[in-house]
Write a protein that holds these residues in place. Structure first.
Motif, PDB file in Angstrom:
ATOM      1  N   LYS A 179      10.561   5.273   6.920  1.00  9.68           N
ATOM      2  CA  LYS A 179      11.510   6.349   6.629  1.00  9.68           C
ATOM      3  C   LYS A 179      12.272   6.110   5.330  1.00  9.68           C
ATOM      4  CE  LYS A 179      15.556   8.764   8.462  1.00  9.68           C
ATOM      5  NZ  LYS A 179      16.547   8.842   9.567  1.00  9.68           N
ATOM      6  N   ASP A 180      12.837   4.898   5.165  1.00  8.56           N
ATOM      7  CA  ASP A 180      13.576   4.603   3.943  1.00  8.56           C
ATOM      8  C   ASP A 180      12.649   4.548   2.735  1.00  8.56           C
ATOM      9  OD1 ASP A 180      16.112   4.462   5.112  1.00  8.56           O
ATOM     10  OD2 ASP A 180      15.789   2.410   5.776  1.00  8.56           O
ATOM     11  N   GLY A 181      11.415   4.121   2.961  1.00  5.33           N
ATOM     12  CA  GLY A 181      10.443   4.102   1.864  1.00  5.33           C
ATOM     13  C   GLY A 181      10.143   5.506   1.373  1.00  5.33           C
ATOM     14  N   LEU A 182       9.974   6.425   2.323  1.00  4.92           N
ATOM     15  CA  LEU A 182       9.709   7.819   1.976  1.00  4.92           C
ATOM     16  C   LEU A 182      10.888   8.418   1.225  1.00  4.92           C
ATOM     17  CD1 LEU A 182       7.899  10.309   2.209  1.00  4.92           C
ATOM     18  CD2 LEU A 182       8.897  10.743   4.458  1.00  4.92           C
ATOM     19  N   GLU A 183      12.113   8.135   1.681  1.00  4.58           N
ATOM     20  CA  GLU A 183      13.304   8.657   1.015  1.00  4.58           C
ATOM     21  C   GLU A 183      13.450   8.081  -0.397  1.00  4.58           C
ATOM     22  OE1 GLU A 183      16.610   7.810   3.522  1.00  4.58           O
ATOM     23  OE2 GLU A 183      16.095   9.321   5.020  1.00  4.58           O
ATOM     24  N   THR A 184      13.176   6.787  -0.539  1.00  2.00           N
ATOM     25  CA  THR A 184      13.303   6.155  -1.845  1.00  2.00           C
ATOM     26  C   THR A 184      12.257   6.682  -2.820  1.00  2.00           C
ATOM     27  OG1 THR A 184      14.101   4.128  -0.785  1.00  2.00           O
ATOM     28  CG2 THR A 184      13.385   3.936  -3.058  1.00  2.00           C
ATOM     29  N   PHE A 185      11.039   6.868  -2.345  1.00  2.37           N
ATOM     30  CA  PHE A 185       9.977   7.402  -3.197  1.00  2.37           C
ATOM     31  C   PHE A 185      10.287   8.840  -3.603  1.00  2.37           C
ATOM     32  CE2 PHE A 185       5.614   9.281  -3.645  1.00  2.37           C
ATOM     33  CZ  PHE A 185       5.272   8.601  -4.806  1.00  2.37           C
ATOM     34  N   THR A 186      10.851   9.610  -2.676  1.00  2.00           N
ATOM     35  CA  THR A 186      11.243  10.985  -2.999  1.00  2.00           C
ATOM     36  C   THR A 186      12.312  10.995  -4.084  1.00  2.00           C
ATOM     37  OG1 THR A 186      10.759  11.728  -0.738  1.00  2.00           O
ATOM     38  CG2 THR A 186      12.195  13.136  -2.073  1.00  2.00           C
ATOM     39  N   ARG A 187      13.284  10.082  -3.970  1.00  2.00           N
ATOM     40  CA  ARG A 187      14.325  10.009  -4.992  1.00  2.00           C
ATOM     41  C   ARG A 187      13.736   9.644  -6.359  1.00  2.00           C
ATOM     42  NH1 ARG A 187      17.141   6.701  -2.595  1.00  2.00           N
ATOM     43  NH2 ARG A 187      17.013   4.787  -3.818  1.00  2.00           N
TER      44      ARG A 187
ATOM     45  N   ILE B 251       5.585  15.298  -3.000  1.00  2.00           N
ATOM     46  CA  ILE B 251       5.922  14.669  -1.722  1.00  2.00           C
ATOM     47  C   ILE B 251       6.457  15.705  -0.730  1.00  2.00           C
ATOM     48  CG2 ILE B 251       8.310  14.055  -2.323  1.00  2.00           C
ATOM     49  CD1 ILE B 251       5.747  11.950  -0.299  1.00  2.00           C
ATOM     50  N   GLU B 252       7.139  16.728  -1.217  1.00  3.14           N
ATOM     51  CA  GLU B 252       7.639  17.774  -0.324  1.00  3.14           C
ATOM     52  C   GLU B 252       6.481  18.574   0.280  1.00  3.14           C
ATOM     53  OE1 GLU B 252      10.628  20.113  -2.228  1.00  3.14           O
ATOM     54  OE2 GLU B 252      11.936  18.397  -2.606  1.00  3.14           O
TER      55      GLU B 252
ATOM     56  N   SER C 223       0.847  -1.204   0.000  1.00  2.00           N
ATOM     57  CA  SER C 223       0.000   0.000   0.000  1.00  2.00           C
ATOM     58  C   SER C 223       0.876   1.247   0.000  1.00  2.00           C
ATOM     59  CB  SER C 223      -0.934   0.023   1.216  1.00  2.00           C
ATOM     60  OG  SER C 223      -0.195   0.258   2.406  1.00  2.00           O
ATOM     61  N   PHE C 224       0.303   2.326  -0.481  1.00  2.00           N
ATOM     62  CA  PHE C 224       1.002   3.616  -0.476  1.00  2.00           C
ATOM     63  C   PHE C 224       1.229   4.076   0.959  1.00  2.00           C
ATOM     64  CE2 PHE C 224       0.872   8.328  -1.735  1.00  2.00           C
ATOM     65  CZ  PHE C 224       2.202   8.319  -2.135  1.00  2.00           C
ATOM     66  N   ASP C 225       0.291   3.753   1.828  1.00  2.00           N
ATOM     67  CA  ASP C 225       0.402   4.091   3.247  1.00  2.00           C
ATOM     68  C   ASP C 225       1.663   3.478   3.848  1.00  2.00           C
ATOM     69  OD1 ASP C 225       0.097   4.599   5.917  1.00  2.00           O
ATOM     70  OD2 ASP C 225      -1.898   3.751   6.103  1.00  2.00           O
ATOM     71  N   LYS C 226       1.909   2.181   3.585  1.00  2.00           N
ATOM     72  CA  LYS C 226       3.079   1.511   4.145  1.00  2.00           C
ATOM     73  C   LYS C 226       4.378   2.091   3.600  1.00  2.00           C
ATOM     74  CE  LYS C 226       1.038  -2.914   5.439  1.00  2.00           C
ATOM     75  NZ  LYS C 226       1.114  -4.396   5.316  1.00  2.00           N
ATOM     76  N   LEU C 227       4.364   2.509   2.359  1.00  2.00           N
ATOM     77  CA  LEU C 227       5.554   3.129   1.772  1.00  2.00           C
ATOM     78  C   LEU C 227       5.901   4.426   2.491  1.00  2.00           C
ATOM     79  CD1 LEU C 227       7.713   3.388  -0.520  1.00  2.00           C
ATOM     80  CD2 LEU C 227       5.975   4.644  -1.807  1.00  2.00           C
ATOM     81  N   LEU C 228       4.914   5.296   2.686  1.00  2.15           N
ATOM     82  CA  LEU C 228       5.166   6.603   3.295  1.00  2.15           C
ATOM     83  C   LEU C 228       5.418   6.518   4.795  1.00  2.15           C
ATOM     84  CD1 LEU C 228       2.603   8.942   1.480  1.00  2.15           C
ATOM     85  CD2 LEU C 228       4.943   8.359   0.831  1.00  2.15           C
ATOM     86  N   SER C 229       4.937   5.466   5.433  1.00  2.00           N
ATOM     87  CA  SER C 229       5.123   5.341   6.872  1.00  2.00           C
ATOM     88  C   SER C 229       6.511   4.833   7.240  1.00  2.00           C
ATOM     89  CB  SER C 229       4.073   4.394   7.462  1.00  2.00           C
ATOM     90  OG  SER C 229       4.243   3.078   6.947  1.00  2.00           O
TER      91      SER C 229
END
Length: 235
Positions: A94-102, A113-114, A86-92
């Motif tokens: 820390k590394d998932g959020l950083e990877t998605f931002t990249r 995302i910012e 889920s998108f929720d699990k990705l954003l929750s």
């Protein structure tokens, strides 16, 4: 005889003046030539410096790349696979959020995302002055027309925020954040799950260089207005 003496006297007086004028003219010419030469040399140096500079999109030094890989290898394939649930699990995560931002940076859409992160931080504000200050900063950076990182919102949502920005509340950006969340979940997240950045992590591979590309942003939130509108608090 007196006339003759006067005549030669005038010549002797005029000769130094003529030489002086000649020297001044001649010297001025040299000065102008010297200035022109300096200008041309400066222009050549500027052109050469532009040629040897690295393109901004590919300014990736070995130390920077190794640092990124060091971060990526901390994520186990099992953890990365959970991000696909889920998108929720990705954003929750820390590394998932950083990877998605990249990943979003490779598509030139990191403002989404910012903005979401800024809204999450804003909702944690306590002091009234801090609320006003942060709300204004978010509005100027992401919401107002021609903002440096303007997010894709409909006119009505922008208008509501614009009218309330002088007296903001912790809920001032909830609707806008929900719209941006829906866009990312239904669009960017789907492409992320198919990207090399994500697939390499799920298979425990080192990250390969990613190609930066410009993607069309012609879509709007209206395409996903039937999607779930609730936005949970992840962080």
């Amino acid at each position: 005889m007196e006339t003759s003496l006067v005549f030669f006297s005038q010549l002797s007086m005029c000769e130094p003046k003529a030489k002086t004028i000649f020297k001044l003219i001649h010297g001025s010419g040299k000065e102008e030539t010297s200035k022109e030469a300096k200008i041309r040399a400066k222009e050549k140096r500027n052109r050469l410096s532009l040629l040897v500079q690295k393109p901004v999109f590919y300014d990736d030094t070995p130390s920077t790349r190794s640092g990124q890989l060091a971060k990526e290898t901390r994520v186990s394939p099992e953890e990365a696979i959970k991000w696909g649930e889920s998108f929720d699990k990705l954003l929750s995560h820390k590394d998932g959020l950083e990877t998605f931002t990249r990943f979003l940076k490779t598509e030139f859409s990191e403002e989404n995302i910012e903005f979401w992160i800024a809204c999450e931080d804003f909702k944690k504000s306590k002091d009234p002055q801090q609320i006003i200050r942060k709300a204004k900063a978010i509005y100027e950076k992401f919401i107002q027309n021609d903002a440096p990182q303007e997010v894709n919102l409909d006119f009505h949502t922008k208008e509501i925020i614009s009218k309330s920005i002088t007296q903001p509340t912790l809920q001032s950006f909830d609707v806008a954040q929900s719209r941006v969340y829906q866009l990312m979940e239904q669009d960017s997240y789907m492409r992320f799950l198919k990207s090399d950045i994500y697939l390499d992590l799920t298979k425990g591979r080192s990250q390969r260089p990613t190609n930066l590309r410009r993607r069309s942003r012609s879509f709007t939130y209206n395409e996903f207005q039937d999607a779930k509108s609730d936005v949970a608090i992840w962080l």
